[in-house]
Design a protein around this motif. Structure first.
Motif, short mmCIF file in Angstrom:
data_model
loop_
_atom_site.label_atom_id
_atom_site.label_comp_id
_atom_site.label_asym_id
_atom_site.label_seq_id
_atom_site.Cartn_x
_atom_site.Cartn_y
_atom_site.Cartn_z
N ASP A 254 40.54 28.17 37.71
CA ASP A 254 39.73 28.83 38.74
C ASP A 254 40.50 29.91 39.48
OD1 ASP A 254 37.61 27.24 38.02
OD2 ASP A 254 37.27 26.40 40.02
N SER A 255 41.82 29.70 39.68
CA SER A 255 42.61 30.71 40.38
C SER A 255 42.72 31.99 39.56
CB SER A 255 44.00 30.16 40.70
OG SER A 255 44.73 29.90 39.52
N LEU A 256 42.72 31.84 38.24
CA LEU A 256 42.76 33.00 37.36
C LEU A 256 41.44 33.76 37.39
CD1 LEU A 256 44.68 34.37 35.30
CD2 LEU A 256 43.60 32.99 33.53
N TYR A 257 40.32 33.02 37.34
CA TYR A 257 39.01 33.66 37.39
C TYR A 257 38.81 34.40 38.71
CZ TYR A 257 38.11 30.09 33.78
OH TYR A 257 38.18 29.28 32.69
N LYS A 258 39.21 33.75 39.79
CA LYS A 258 39.00 34.35 41.12
C LYS A 258 39.78 35.66 41.27
CE LYS A 258 39.18 33.36 46.08
NZ LYS A 258 39.42 32.33 47.12
N ARG A 259 41.03 35.63 40.85
CA ARG A 259 41.85 36.84 40.94
C ARG A 259 41.26 37.97 40.09
NH1 ARG A 259 45.69 39.17 44.31
NH2 ARG A 259 46.95 40.63 43.11
N MET A 260 40.83 37.62 38.88
CA MET A 260 40.22 38.63 38.01
C MET A 260 39.01 39.27 38.67
SD MET A 260 38.14 38.17 34.40
CE MET A 260 36.87 37.16 35.17
N MET A 261 38.15 38.45 39.25
CA MET A 261 36.89 38.95 39.82
C MET A 261 37.10 39.70 41.13
SD MET A 261 34.43 38.17 37.68
CE MET A 261 32.87 37.98 38.58
N LEU A 262 37.90 39.14 42.03
CA LEU A 262 38.07 39.77 43.35
C LEU A 262 38.77 41.12 43.24
CD1 LEU A 262 39.05 36.89 45.83
CD2 LEU A 262 36.80 37.86 45.35
N GLU A 263 39.83 41.17 42.40
CA GLU A 263 40.61 42.40 42.28
C GLU A 263 40.13 43.29 41.14
OE1 GLU A 263 42.82 43.16 44.57
OE2 GLU A 263 42.41 41.25 45.55
N SER A 264 39.15 42.81 40.37
CA SER A 264 38.70 43.49 39.15
C SER A 264 39.89 43.79 38.25
CB SER A 264 37.94 44.77 39.49
OG SER A 264 37.14 45.18 38.40
N LYS A 349 33.75 41.69 53.14
CA LYS A 349 34.81 40.73 53.44
C LYS A 349 35.95 40.69 52.42
CE LYS A 349 34.44 36.91 55.49
NZ LYS A 349 34.17 35.49 55.87
N LEU A 350 35.61 40.51 51.15
CA LEU A 350 36.65 40.21 50.16
C LEU A 350 36.56 41.06 48.90
CD1 LEU A 350 36.76 36.29 50.18
CD2 LEU A 350 38.50 37.83 51.08
N GLY A 351 37.73 41.31 48.33
CA GLY A 351 37.79 41.95 47.02
C GLY A 351 37.31 43.38 47.02
N THR A 352 36.75 43.79 45.90
CA THR A 352 36.33 45.18 45.71
C THR A 352 35.11 45.55 46.55
OG1 THR A 352 35.08 44.45 43.76
CG2 THR A 352 37.29 45.36 43.39
#
Length: 421
Positions: A254-264, A349-352
């Motif tokens: 899940d930490s990998l998926y979240k980083r991928m999605m939030l930071e694109s 709030k978060l990410g892109t």
């Protein structure tokens, strides 16, 4: 009493119908404005609870999705990968450890800082590392060649190290990581950050920003990096026909998926597809996993996409708004809301989406954006003030206006839906 119940239900459906018509009319008027005249736009907005389509326009047409592609990558990872990432496959014979790469991008990554391989390798006299078990080219089909030296375009590989990038941190006295490449970094006026097909790096004397430059991940560099970590212990060899007996695991998936999605993060997206292919075969091949999921879990897509990479860097990718809504609907039905929404950038709030689609006062957009020259799309979940969760895909291709102007038009639509449905 029964008549009152039916009357109440009838009035409820009538009210919902009126709201849907009002929203549809507003969006239609917006899309008919002169702003959208010289671009290609597709929209689909769906209510999963009532199984109703709130609005549809060009929803079955194909678009260049850019990083919206990562939604399909997320779904694939969730379908195939276990709770922890398979770091590598291995077998042990006496004092020798033989290791086969799986594509795990977290090893010594600047964000994840995973050291699973390093800790395990230290326990053996000899380590044989196999890294040529990958069929993917280092770059995806349709990627722009001139991006080879940019932070968002690292090479794909079977055993990534340091995120496959060299970092120069000016805030820490120009600290270079990995340190072993320090002598390969030169101050030089250049239009590129690295020599083509070579690990010679350049940066400008007046540049004070963090520089992340992709490395050329050939066997020579991998050997050099491992000799720096564990001198004279790790040997790079060709692929083995011997089946690996065990699998080591690293970080929570899940930490990998979240980083991928939030930071694109394009690199993580590419490696996630490679990782998922490792669950089917010791030979890593993202094409295999894409074909497999499209003919199994995603065989019911109304329009099968042209899907060529994990990140969306390629303009060869073609997806419809309907396909994104279908996959987002699957995610919504299969994963608890709190966990699912935790993967997505949050409006305001978060990410892109940190600077766009701000809630009033709480967040209402959880979605993945996709941006590449003259194209911008957003697909995800919208929460109305009445508490409804809507699933949407809003895709824009071939515009010549500023991307922020497109975002403003979209934000007007989203806010109207939020406040009126």
């Amino acid at each position: 009493m029964l008549k009152l119940k039916y009357l109440f239900l009838g009035l409820t459906f009538l009210l919902i119908g009126c709201k849907s018509a009002q929203v549809s009319k507003k969006i239609t008027k917006q899309l008919n404005s002169s702003f959208f005249n010289n671009q290609f736009t597709g929209v689909l907005i769906y209510n999963p609870k009532s199984n109703d389509t709130l609005f549809s326009f060009n929803a079955d047409k194909y678009f260049t999705p850019a990083s919206n592609t990562k939604i399909f990558t997320l779904y694939t990872g969730l379908q195939y990968l276990p709770e922890k990432i398979p770091a590598f496959k291995y077998t042990i014979k006496k004092d020798t450890l033989t290791v086969l790469g799986t594509g795990d991008p977290s090893f010594l990554h600047s964000y994840f800082k995973d050291s699973t391989a390093l800790k395990m390798f230290k326990n053996y006299k000899n380590v044989t590392l196999i890294i040529n078990n990958i069929k993917d080219e280092k770059y995806g089909p349709g990627w722009a060649w001139e991006d080879y030296d940019t932070y968002f375009s690292p090479e794909r590989s079977s055993f990534p190290m340091y995120g496959n990038i060299l970092t120069v941190d000016f805030e820490k006295d120009s600290l270079i990581n990995p340190k072993i490449l320090k002598n390969n970094v030169k101050f030089k006026k250049s239009n590129f950050n690295r020599a083509y097909c070579s690990n010679h790096f350049f940066y400008q004397p007046n540049n004070k920003k963090l520089k992340e430059i992709p490395m050329v991940m050939d066997s020579l560099l991998v050997t050099k990096l491992w000799n720096d970590l564990l001198p004279n212990k790790v040997t790079i060899k060709s692929n083995s026909i011997k089946k690996m007996e065990h699998t080591a695991y690293s970080i929570p998936s899940d930490s990998l998926y979240k980083r991928m999605m939030l930071e694109s993060d394009n690199f993580l997206a590419e490696q996630i597809l490679i990782l998922t292919s490792s669950t089917l075969s010791d030979t890593l091949n993202s094409t295999t996993i894409r074909k497999e999921i499209l003919k199994t879990q995603l065989k019911d897509l109304k329009q099968q996409p042209r899907w060529v990479d994990g990140s969306g860097l390629s303009r060869y990718n073609l997806f419809t708004p309907t396909s994104f809504v279908q996959v987002l609907t699957k995610l919504h039905s299969e994963i608890p809301k709190d966990r699912l929404f935790n993967f997505f950038p949050v409006g305001g709030k978060l990410g892109t989406l940190k600077n766009w689609y701000e809630g009033n006062p709480t967040p209402y957009i959880y979605a993945k954006s996709g941006t590449v020259g003259n194209n911008y799309s957003l697909s995800g979940y919208l929460i109305t003030k009445s508490g409804k969760v809507l699933i949407f895909s809003f895709m824009n291709n071939h515009f010549t206006t500023k991307t922020n102007d497109v975002r403003k038009q979209m934000q007007t639509v989203f806010e109207f839906i939020r406040d009126n449905y």
